[in-house]
Design a protein around this motif. Structure first.
Motif, PDB file in Angstrom:
ATOM      1  N   ASP A  26       0.816  -1.229   0.000  1.00  0.00           N
ATOM      2  CA  ASP A  26       0.000   0.000   0.000  1.00  0.00           C
ATOM      3  C   ASP A  26       0.846   1.274   0.000  1.00  0.00           C
ATOM      4  O   ASP A  26       0.433   2.295  -0.562  1.00  0.00           O
ATOM      5  CB  ASP A  26      -0.926   0.011   1.222  1.00  0.00           C
ATOM      6  N   VAL A  27       2.001   1.224   0.658  1.00  0.00           N
ATOM      7  CA  VAL A  27       2.789   2.449   0.861  1.00  0.00           C
ATOM      8  C   VAL A  27       4.114   2.421   0.094  1.00  0.00           C
ATOM      9  O   VAL A  27       4.398   3.299  -0.733  1.00  0.00           O
ATOM     10  CB  VAL A  27       3.064   2.675   2.369  1.00  0.00           C
ATOM     11  N   VAL A 125      18.915   9.843   0.261  1.00  0.00           N
ATOM     12  CA  VAL A 125      17.829   8.973  -0.177  1.00  0.00           C
ATOM     13  C   VAL A 125      16.859   8.706   0.981  1.00  0.00           C
ATOM     14  O   VAL A 125      15.642   8.640   0.778  1.00  0.00           O
ATOM     15  CB  VAL A 125      18.384   7.653  -0.754  1.00  0.00           C
ATOM     16  N   TRP A 126      17.396   8.564   2.199  1.00  0.00           N
ATOM     17  CA  TRP A 126      16.508   8.353   3.352  1.00  0.00           C
ATOM     18  C   TRP A 126      15.567   9.546   3.534  1.00  0.00           C
ATOM     19  O   TRP A 126      14.363   9.363   3.765  1.00  0.00           O
ATOM     20  CB  TRP A 126      17.311   8.139   4.629  1.00  0.00           C
ATOM     21  N   ARG A 127      16.096  10.762   3.416  1.00  0.00           N
ATOM     22  CA  ARG A 127      15.234  11.954   3.549  1.00  0.00           C
ATOM     23  C   ARG A 127      14.156  11.958   2.461  1.00  0.00           C
ATOM     24  O   ARG A 127      13.003  12.323   2.723  1.00  0.00           O
ATOM     25  CB  ARG A 127      16.074  13.234   3.476  1.00  0.00           C
ATOM     26  N   TRP A 128      14.541  11.555   1.247  1.00  0.00           N
ATOM     27  CA  TRP A 128      13.571  11.510   0.148  1.00  0.00           C
ATOM     28  C   TRP A 128      12.457  10.508   0.482  1.00  0.00           C
ATOM     29  O   TRP A 128      11.266  10.807   0.336  1.00  0.00           O
ATOM     30  CB  TRP A 128      14.289  11.104  -1.144  1.00  0.00           C
ATOM     31  N   LEU A 129      12.845   9.311   0.924  1.00  0.00           N
ATOM     32  CA  LEU A 129      11.861   8.289   1.263  1.00  0.00           C
ATOM     33  C   LEU A 129      10.965   8.745   2.417  1.00  0.00           C
ATOM     34  O   LEU A 129       9.737   8.595   2.372  1.00  0.00           O
ATOM     35  CB  LEU A 129      12.572   6.988   1.653  1.00  0.00           C
ATOM     36  N   HIS A 130      11.577   9.302   3.445  1.00  0.00           N
ATOM     37  CA  HIS A 130      10.819   9.714   4.631  1.00  0.00           C
ATOM     38  C   HIS A 130       9.785  10.771   4.274  1.00  0.00           C
ATOM     39  O   HIS A 130       8.625  10.693   4.711  1.00  0.00           O
ATOM     40  CB  HIS A 130      11.783  10.239   5.704  1.00  0.00           C
ATOM     41  N   SER A 131      10.189  11.745   3.455  1.00  0.00           N
ATOM     42  CA  SER A 131       9.244  12.813   3.109  1.00  0.00           C
ATOM     43  C   SER A 131       8.071  12.267   2.300  1.00  0.00           C
ATOM     44  O   SER A 131       6.922  12.680   2.493  1.00  0.00           O
ATOM     45  CB  SER A 131       9.964  13.916   2.323  1.00  0.00           C
ATOM     46  N   HIS A 132       8.325  11.306   1.406  1.00  0.00           N
ATOM     47  CA  HIS A 132       7.240  10.737   0.610  1.00  0.00           C
ATOM     48  C   HIS A 132       6.330   9.848   1.456  1.00  0.00           C
ATOM     49  O   HIS A 132       5.112   9.831   1.253  1.00  0.00           O
ATOM     50  CB  HIS A 132       7.813   9.943  -0.575  1.00  0.00           C
ATOM     51  N   ILE A 133       6.920   9.108   2.389  1.00  0.00           N
ATOM     52  CA  ILE A 133       6.095   8.274   3.276  1.00  0.00           C
ATOM     53  C   ILE A 133       5.192   9.151   4.128  1.00  0.00           C
ATOM     54  O   ILE A 133       3.997   8.884   4.274  1.00  0.00           O
ATOM     55  CB  ILE A 133       6.984   7.378   4.166  1.00  0.00           C
ATOM     56  N   VAL A 134       5.759  10.221   4.693  1.00  0.00           N
ATOM     57  CA  VAL A 134       4.975  11.126   5.539  1.00  0.00           C
ATOM     58  C   VAL A 134       3.867  11.792   4.730  1.00  0.00           C
ATOM     59  O   VAL A 134       2.731  11.953   5.200  1.00  0.00           O
ATOM     60  CB  VAL A 134       5.898  12.180   6.172  1.00  0.00           C
TER      61      VAL A 134
END
Length: 439
Positions: A26-27, A125-134
Motif C-alpha cells: 500500500d505504501v 535517499v533516506w530523507r527523500w523516502l521519509h518525506s514521501h512516506i509522511v
C-alpha cells in the motif's frame, strides 16, 4: 530477482507477514515506483550535495558525469529492489560503480572519500523516502512501519554496496601495487608536476624516452555500455593512434574510468598533420564512441608536459561543442576558444556583445554566422569560402550581407574581435550551461 505477485513469497525476510506485506504494497511499492522514475533527478541532487562536501572527488566535468551516471544506476537499483521486495543483501554493484572504484585506485583517490559519498547518499535517499512516506500516509502504526522497513532496506542496501565497493577497490589496489603501473603512474605525476628534472631517471621509470618528440592525447568516451570504453580498450586506441602516425613508442595514464591520457614519441618531429581517422591500411583508428583531443608535437621533457596541457585544453573545448561535431579535437584548431573559454562568464558576454543578433540561437542565423566566419578566415575570398561550404559564391555574398545587417555594422569594424567572437560562437550554448552549473 523474483517479482512480487499475489501468493508468492517475497524475497526480503522483513516483508514476510500479513501486516508488513500490506504496508509494503500500500505504501512502499508505489513510492518505490516514483523513486525509480525520479532516479535521474535524485542522483543529480545527490551529486550536487557531494560536490559541496567532497570536492576532491570531482576534478573535471568527466568525473561529474561519471558520478552522475553511476549514482543514477544505484538509485534505480535500490528503487527496483524496494518495488519488488527484493533482498538487498544479494544485490550487486552496477558496472559503472565498479569501474569508478577501479579507476580510483589508478588515480590514487583515498577509499575514505568514496565512503563519505555513500554515507551522504544514504542520508539523502533516506530523507527523500521519509518525506514521501509522511506525505502519503497518516500518522500512526502504518507510517511507523513503512519508515522502519524503508530505513532497514536502505541500510542493508548501502552496507552491501559499500562492502562490494571496498572489495573491488582492495583487489584493484593489490594489482596496482604489484605491477609496474604504479611506478609509471608516479613518474608521470612527477613529470607533469615538474617535481623531477632528471630526464634519464624519469625515462627509466617510465620505460619511455623523454628526450624525443612527443604528442600528447586524451582519449575518452561518454558511453558506459560500449566494449571500447574500458581503460584497456582506450589505452589500445592510443597505441593505434601512435602506430598510424609512425611513432616508435607510446604510454598511457588513466584519468578516470572513461578516459586516459597518452603520449607517443619519435626521434623526428611529427609536424602538424597528425592522423586520427585512418591507419596506413585505411582502417578506422578510433573505435566507435571514442573521442580524442590532441596537443601539438613538443620536444623533450618540457614538450611532454606542454603537449599534455594542450590536449587537456582541447578536451575542454570539445566538451563545449555539440557532441555530434566532436570526434577529434586538435589544440591548434581550437586554441583561441580554449583561451577565451577559461573565463566562461567573460567569454559569453564578449560573444553576445560583439555579435548581437548574429548570436541568436537558431539554425538559420548560425548558418549566416558560420559563413561569415569562414569568409573572414579565407581572407574574404568568395570562391574559397564557397568551396569550403559547398555553395555558390553568390550564396556567400548574400549570407555575408545578411550577417552584416544582423551585426548592425560593417564587418570592417573591430575585425579582430569579430573573428574571435565568431570562432567562439559554436561553444556559446555550452559556455552558458557551464557558467550556470559551475562545472
Amino acid at each position: 530477482m523474483k517479482r512480487a505477485i499475489e501468493g508468492a513469497e517475497l524475497e526480503w525476510p522483513p516483508l514476510h507477514g500479513a501486516t508488513p506485506e500490506r504496508v509494503w504494497r500500500d505504501v512502499l511499492q508505489p513510492i518505490a515506483g516514483i523513486l525509480r522514475q525520479s532516479s535521474a533527478a535524485v542522483a543529480a541532487d545527490l551529486v550536487t550535495l557531494v560536490r559541496g562536501e567532497v570536492p576532491e572527488l570531482f576534478v573535471d566535468a568527466q568525473t561529474v558525469d561519471e558520478a552522475m551516471s553511476s549514482t543514477e544506476e544505484s538509485v534505480r537499483l535500490f528503487a527496483q529492489l524496494l518495488e519488488v521486495g527484493g533482498n538487498p543483501a544479494q544485490s550487486d554493484l552496477p558496472p559503472s560503480t565498479l569501474a569508478i572504484m577501479r579507476s580510483a585506485v589508478w588515480r590514487q583517490i583515498p577509499l575514505s572519500w568514496h565512503s563519505r559519498f555513500y554515507r551522504l547518499a544514504q542520508q539523502h535517499v533516506w530523507r527523500w523516502l521519509h518525506s514521501h512516506i509522511v506525505d502519503q500516509t497518516p500518522d500512526g502504526s502504518d507510517r511507523a512501519l513503512a519508515v522502519d522497513l524503508a530505513t532497514t532496506m536502505l541500510l542493508q542496501f548501502v552496507d552491501r554496496a559499500m562492502t562490494l565497493a571496498d572489495e573491488a577497490y582492495e583487489i584493484e589496489r593489490e594489482k596496482w601495487l604489484q605491477g609496474a603501473a604504479a611506478s609509471r603512474g608516479a613518474a608521470i605525476d612527477d613529470v607533469l608536476a615538474d617535481r623531477d628534472q632528471d630526464v634519464t631517471s624519469l625515462s627509466t621509470r617510465l620505460r619511455y624516452d623523454l628526450t624525443r618528440h612527443h604528442v600528447g592525447v586524451i582519449v575518452w568516451s561518454d558511453n558506459w555500455s560500449h566494449a571500447s570504453t574500458s581503460l584497456p580498450a582506450l589505452s589500445e586506441a592510443v597505441a593505434e593512434i601512435a602506430r598510424a602516425n609512425g611513432a616508435e613508442s607510446s604510454i598511457t595514464h588513466p584519468l578516470g574510468s572513461l578516459a586516459v591520457a597518452g603520449w607517443f614519441s619519435s626521434r623526428r618531429d611529427f609536424g602538424p598533420d597528425l592522423e586520427f581517422s585512418l591507419d596506413k591500411k585505411g582502417s578506422p583508428v578510433l573505435p566507435e564512441g571514442v573521442k580524442v583531443a590532441a596537443g601539438v608535437s613538443g620536444h623533450g621533457i618540457d614538450g611532454f608536459r606542454l603537449t599534455h596541457t594542450q590536449a587537456g585544453h582541447a578536451r575542454s573545448v570539445a566538451a563545449l561543442l555539440p557532441p555530434e561535431d566532436v570526434d577529434v579535437t586538435r589544440y591548434q584548431d581550437v586554441a583561441v576558444i580554449a583561451l577565451c573559454a577559461a573565463d566562461p562568464e567573460h567569454a559569453t558576454r564578449f560573444v553576445r556583445q560583439e555579435l548581437g543578433s548574429l548570436a541568436a540561437d537558431d539554425e538559420a542565423t548560425f548558418r549566416l554566422a558560420k559563413t561569415l566566419q569562414i569568409y573572414l578566415r579565407e581572407n574574404r575570398s568568395r570562391a574559397r569560402a564557397a568551396a569550403v561550404l559547398s555553395v555558390h559564391p553568390n550564396t556567400v555574398n548574400y549570407r555575408v550581407r545578411q550577417a552584416e545587417e544582423l551585426l548592425g555594422r560593417s564587418i570592417d569594424e573591430n575585425s579582430l574581435e569579430l573573428g574571435v567572437a565568431l570562432t567562439m560562437l559554436p561553444a556559446l550554448k555550452r559556455l552558458d550551461a557551464t557558467r550556470s552549473s559551475g562545472v
